[in-house]
Each structure stands twice: as structure tokens, then as C-alpha cells.
Design an enzyme around this catalytic site. Structure first.
Site: not given
Length: 649
Positions: A243, A246, A248, A465-466, A469
Site C-alpha cells: 500500500p 509503507t 517501498k 447519535h454519537e 454508537h
């Protein structure tokens, strides 16, 4: 002695830089001089005084004119007698040239209108006054005047051509690719192994498996006899896949710093040019330079720019230029006459689109997967990036590594930099733990928008709403543990619940279902408290829909659809226009996806109805404080029974 060494050196006289004379200025000066000389005429230095034809006839009638010379039948040059030159009227007249006309030069000149009328008037005046003035004709040619227009024309054309060539070649700089005739030369940058590259494997944290692979390549270049004595051959190439962010490219730079051999670095797009055949020519030139300096390493970043599978993804006809470049690269890496002392290292995050001929053994013998770092590797990466930062002495890198799941090496570097900026903004002398947490929030969620206008009813809806969760995730075993909840707008979101997900290598259906249920807790809370739903659950719906679709179509976790997958790891199915399943199966897939989401939605509603009073307490505290942490949930709900160690000792 120490005192003698500290004596300041005598000031050297500053070198006076002499102005460089450009050949273009010299050429321009010559052209200007030629034009001026042509305009003023060949006798520009001694131009006679100009007069008019009527004045000339007056001088002629007075007997002052000795002779008249008609030049090219359009200009008259007047020569006075010796006696006339002594007259005051002529003695005060001077020429218009740079120098005063001499004794043998004309005294006056004027342009003739109609030659026939001039000759008739001249003859009549001479006859009437019984003069001995003579008249003659001369033809003068000016070669410069004839050829100057042609010279200027060709000079302008050549100048425009040189300008266009210099612009097309990217400037007047020398070297490969610097001029139009070097356009087929490689654009690879050659790094001096002794001066340019300072990166070593010590600067690359984590990536232990990848480092072992490339360290063996470096060791082969340093001690080839160790391997060739046993019959081994040097690998032709190593492909770094992973990805973005990372490490490379960083790993390739470390190889350049450790190998102590010439290192050619370029991007896959450097082979692409507007001219046909340039890509293949640059590949040939690159490998020619590498063979001349062998043993050497070639690093091609983003190789998918030229290494895409041939004959595929042709939506608008064939791309022969890119395929010719790839064919030349394949030949150079493994073909007749290839050298074994050149190693090619390439990096890409799109290995699925590369040509199979490029991926086979003998070209890229090793495919090294550079994955996202785990919690231990993140700790090592933090330690590398924290070296130049002035941090607090008791800063816990274990805590930071646990707080950044799924972060790449580039993300961690960004966290360290953002933390330093936040600490500087707060006028702090050292970077602390809270600065790093704020930096993680800033990167993941975006910038806080405390001045965003929100009505009280909207703020209450966001808080419930939160809180929904947080409540559902606290009650479920496999849901990610909560870190904090906020209703402060950040980025594009109006509120957020922060979790610390468990890092799993495999995921079971019950784990995915618990996560989906926690995600639907926000909309479920709105339904339970207000008996209404809103558009605030858009990102939640998008997330659970992707998860449910993955369960049904990719991982084969649905009983009715069965143990089948419609995922194509080669990436070629995205270019097709047909689905790999029938219409009846498509209807079944859509129905099962909807059923999974609705089941978890109803499950979340049931959980919240059972804990409605606790949900209200949490929402009220959230409205009051705007940001609450897991300690507040422990006070309301009690200790969470599902506690797991993120990083085992």
C-alpha cells in the site's frame, strides 16, 4: 597551540566577476550596425548638406555650381566652385555626417522629383546665364542593401528554430535529455554511492522481512563469491509491492546507501514522451549506462506506468508506444546478451495490473510484499521519527503505537510532524502525549470547526447519535473498544466516536456483524429517542453496505448465496461490462445484503431500548462536555466485560 589555531584567517580580497560577453549580444550588435550602415548609406560618415531643388536652381543661376552628378537618376549631388565655397552663404553650411565633407566631396544633395523636368530646367538656366556647369549621370550599387533583407530573414528563421528547440528540450542545460538530440537518452538520476545517499537500513524501522530480502541482494553485490562459489546466481530483480506510504521507496534508498555501488533512480513515467520510440530508446540507454558501471542497481518507482498488462485496458485503441517500452524492458531484463551484474528494483502499489511476463522468475525473481506495520513495527517507526523531535521524557511509545492502528510509515511521520506543530502552536517547550493524540485526531478526522453554526435541536440529535454508537459498541463483545466520543464538528463530520480496533489477521462473521451493529447504533438511537431518522447516518450506511456486500460476494459468509466469491484478484473484471452472476443471483445478493443490514439495525434498536436511560445520561453528559472519554462510560455502564490486550507481552 590552541590560541594560534583560533586566529582568524586573513580576509581574502573579493573576486571581481567579469561580465561574460554573450555571443547573442555580439550578433545583435553586428546586425544593428549593418542595418544602420545600410540606412545611412555607404557614405554615412561624410554626408553632404541637404538642400532643395529651388535653392539649387538659385545657386545655379548665381554661377556657384561647378557640376552636378545625378546618382541612379533619383538623387543629385552638387559640387560648388572654389569661389562659391568662400561665400558666407556656403561657408557656414556643414554636412550631416559624422565627419566634415572633404574638398573632393559633394557640397549639397537633394532628391529629384521628375528627372525630365529637372533636366529641362537645368538646361534652360545654364543657357540663359551662359554657364559652363556640367551635368553627368552615375550608377551606384550597394551590395549590403541588396542582401541585407535576405540576411535578416534567414537570421530570424534560425533564431526562431533555436528558440523552439531549446524550449522542447527543456532548457539549455547539458546532459542526457538536455538537448533535442538527447531526447532518447535516459532520465535516470545517478547517485554517487560515496556522497549522495546517506540512508541505511538503520533508518528503516519495521519491515523486517522485506529488509532481509533486500539485504541479501546487497550482500551479493558486496561478496558475490560467497554465492557464486556454490553455483548460485544473482537475482535479476526485486519487486516491492504494498500500500502507499509503507516505505517501498525508503527501502530502495537504504539499498542504495548500503550497497556502495552505482544506483540509478527514476520513475516509470520518465520513459513516457510525446515522441514515438523514445521510451524504448531510454530503456536501452538506461541499461547501457548501468552495464558500463556494473555492478549497479536500477530503481524504477511506480513501474505500473509502463508495466501494465499488454493488450488489456484498451478502451480507445492500442497503446503501441507503452507496449514497445515494456517489450524493451522485458528484453533488457532477461534476453540475449543481458548482463548479470545489473539488478532492477521496482516499486508499485498496483501489482495486479502488471504484465505476467514482467512478473515471472528470471525478471523479477523476488516479489517482496511491504505491508502496513503491526503494533510492534509502529513502535519502531515512532522511535525513528521521534529522534529529531524535542519530546517529553516520559513519552510512552507503546501507547502511541496502540493508538495508531492501520497507520503506514508515512502516516506516522505525519503524526510526529503534526504533534510538533501543535506543541509549537501552544508555546510548549516539548512535545507531549496529548499533542500526539491531537495530531492523530487531526489526521483521521480533520480540523476542528468549533465556530460552525449548529442549532440546539441539531446538536441534541448529534449527541444522541454519537451516544448510540458508544452505547452499542460498549455492549457488544466483538465491537472495537471505545476511546472517546465528541460532538465537536471536525472535517466533514458533525461528530465522531473514536475506537481502537483490534488488529486481526482473520475476521469471523460474528465480529463483522457486531461491528455493523455498532455502526448502525447512531441511526438506531435517533429512532429510539426521537422516533425519527436523519441524513446524518450517511457515512454509517456506506460503511455497513460495503461490509455486508463483502460478506456476501467476496468472503462467502452468507448461507443462502453459499461458499462462492465474485472477487477477481487479477483486477481484470473491473474492465468488463458483464457481471459474473445471473440476474436471479443478483436479486438474491441484493436481498441478503439488505437483510443483514436490517437485522443489525433492529438488534441495535433492541439494545438501546433496553438501556434507554443510560443512553440519555451519556447524551446529556456529551451535550455538557462536548468530549467524553471511556471513563465516563465506565461510570454509567460499569466496567466493560470484554477486555483484550491489543499487544500481548
Amino acid at each position: 597551540m590552541a590560541d594560534e589555531k583560533k586566529e582568524p584567517k586573513k580576509d581574502k580580497k573579493p573576486e571581481i566577476k567579469k561580465p561574460k560577453v554573450s555571443p547573442y549580444w555580439i550578433t545583435a550588435a553586428v546586425l544593428v550596425a549593418l542595418i544602420a550602415f545600410n540606412i545611412l548609406g555607404g557614405d554615412a560618415l561624410t554626408q553632404p548638406q541637404k538642400t532643395t531643388q529651388s535653392q539649387f536652381e538659385s545657386y545655379l543661376g548665381d554661377g556657384d555650381v561647378e557640376k552636378v552628378v545625378l546618382v541612379n537618376r533619383r538623387k543629385a549631388e552638387v559640387f560648388l566652385t572654389i569661389e562659391a565655397k568662400e561665400k558666407p552663404v556656403h561657408n557656414t553650411k556643414k554636412g550631416t555626417g559624422i565627419l566634415t565633407p572633404g574638398q573632393n566631396d559633394a557640397d549639397y544633395q537633394f532628391e529629384i522629383g521628375d528627372l525630365q523636368n529637372f533636366e529641362n530646367d537645368f538646361d534652360q538656366i545654364v543657357k540663359e546665364n551662359n554657364l559652363s556647369t556640367s551635368r553627368s549621370n552615375e550608377s551606384q550599387t550597394n551590395l549590403l542593401a541588396e542582401f541585407l533583407p535576405s540576411i535578416i530573414f534567414f537570421a530570424v528563421i534560425i533564431g526562431i528554430w533555436i528558440f523552439i528547440m531549446r524550449r522542447m528540450s527543456g532548457g539549455a542545460g547539458g546532459g542526457a535529455g538536455g538537448q533535442i538530440f538527447n531526447i532518447g537518452k535516459s532520465k535516470a538520476k545517478l547517485f554517487d554511492e560515496k556522497v549522495d545517499v546517506k540512508t541505511s537500513f538503520k533508518d528503516v524501522a519495521g519491515l523486517e522481512g522485506a529488509k532481509e530480502e533486500v539485504q541479501e541482494i546487497v550482500d551479493f553485490l558486496k561478496n558475490p563469491d560467497k554465492y557464486t562459489s556454490l553455483g548460485g546466481k544473482i537475482p535479476k530483480g526485486a519487486l516491492l509491492v504494498g500500500p502507499p506510504g509503507t516505505g517501498k521507496t525508503l527501502l530502495a534508498r537504504a539499498v542504495a546507501g548500503e550497497a556502495k555501488v552505482p544506483f540509478f533512480s527514476l520513475s516509470g513515467s520518465d520513459f513516457v514522451e510525446m515522441f514515438v520510440g523514445v521510451g524504448a530508446s531510454r530503456v536501452r540507454d538506461l541499461f547501457k549506462q548501468a552495464k558500463e558501471k556494473s555492478p549497479s542497481i536500477i530503481f524504477i518507482d511506480e513501474i505500473d506506468a509502463i508495466g501494465r498488462a499488454r493488450g488489456k485496458n484498451n478502451m480507445s485503441g492500442s497503446n503501441d508506444e507503452r507496449e514497445n517500452t515494456l517489450n524493451q524492458l522485458l528484453t533488457e531484463m532477461d534476453g540475449f546478451g543481458t548482463s548479470t551484474n545489473v539488478i532492477v528494483i521496482a516499486a508499485t502499489n498496483r501489482a495486479d495490473v502488471l504484465d505476467k511476463a514482467l512478473m515471472r522468475a528470471g525478471r523479477f525473481d523476488r516479489q517482496i510484499y511491504v505491508d502496513l506495520p503491526d503494533v510492534r513495527e509502529r513502535k519502531q517507526i515512532f522511535e525513528v521519527h521521534l529522534r529529531p523531535i524535542k519530546k517529553e521524557e516520559n513519552l510512552d511509545t507503546d501507547f502511541l503505537s496502540k493508538q495508531t492502528p492501520g497507520f503506514s510509515g508515512a502516516d506516522i511521520a505525519n503524526v510526529c510532524n503534526e504533534a510538533a506543530l501543535i506543541a509549537a502552536r501552544k508555546e510548549k517547550k516539548a512535545v507531549g502525549k496529548q499533542d500526539f493524540l491531537d495530531a492523530v485526531d487531526r489526521i483521521v478526522g480533520g480540523l476542528e470547526k468549533k465556530n460552525k453554526i449548529i442549532t440546539p435541536s441539531e446538536k441534541k440529535a448529534i449527541a444522541f447519535h454519537e451516544a448510540g454508537h458508544a452505547t452499542v459498541s460498549w455492549m457488544l463483545e466483538h465491537a472495537a473498544p471505545l476511546v472517546k466520543v465528541t460532538i465537536v464538528p471536525r472535517g466533514q463530520s458533525l461528530g465522531a466516536a473514536w475506537y481502537l480496533p483490534e488488529e486481526r489477521l482473520i475476521v469471523r462473521p460474528e465480529q463483522m456483524l457486531d461491528e455493523m451493529c455498532a455502526t448502525m447504533g447512531g441511526r438506531a438511537a435517533e429512532k429510539v429517542i426521537f422516533n425519527q431518522i436523519s441524513t446524518g447516518a450517511l457515512s454509517d450506511l456506506e460503511k455497513v453496505t460495503k461490509q455486508a456486500r463483502a460478506m456476501v460476494t467476496i468472503y462467502g459468509l452468507n448461507e443462502k448465496v453459499g461458499n462462492v466469491t465474485y472477487y477477481d484478484s487479477s483486477g481484470q473484471s473491473e474492465y468488463g461490462f458483464s457481471k459474473p452472476y445471473s440476474e436471479a443471483t443478483a436479486e438474491l445478493i441484493d436481498k441478503e445484503i439488505s437483510n443483514i443490514i436490517e437485522e443489525q439495525y433492529q438488534r441495535a434498536i433492541k439494545l438501546l431500548e433496553e438501556n434507554k436511560d443510560k443512553l440519555s445520561l451519556l447524551a446529556e453528559e456529551l451535550l455538557e462536555k462536548e468530549v467524553i472519554f471511556k471513563e465516563s462510560l465506565e461510570v454509567i455502564f460499569g466496567k466493560r466485560p470484554f477486555i483484550k490486550e491489543v499487544m500481548p507481552e
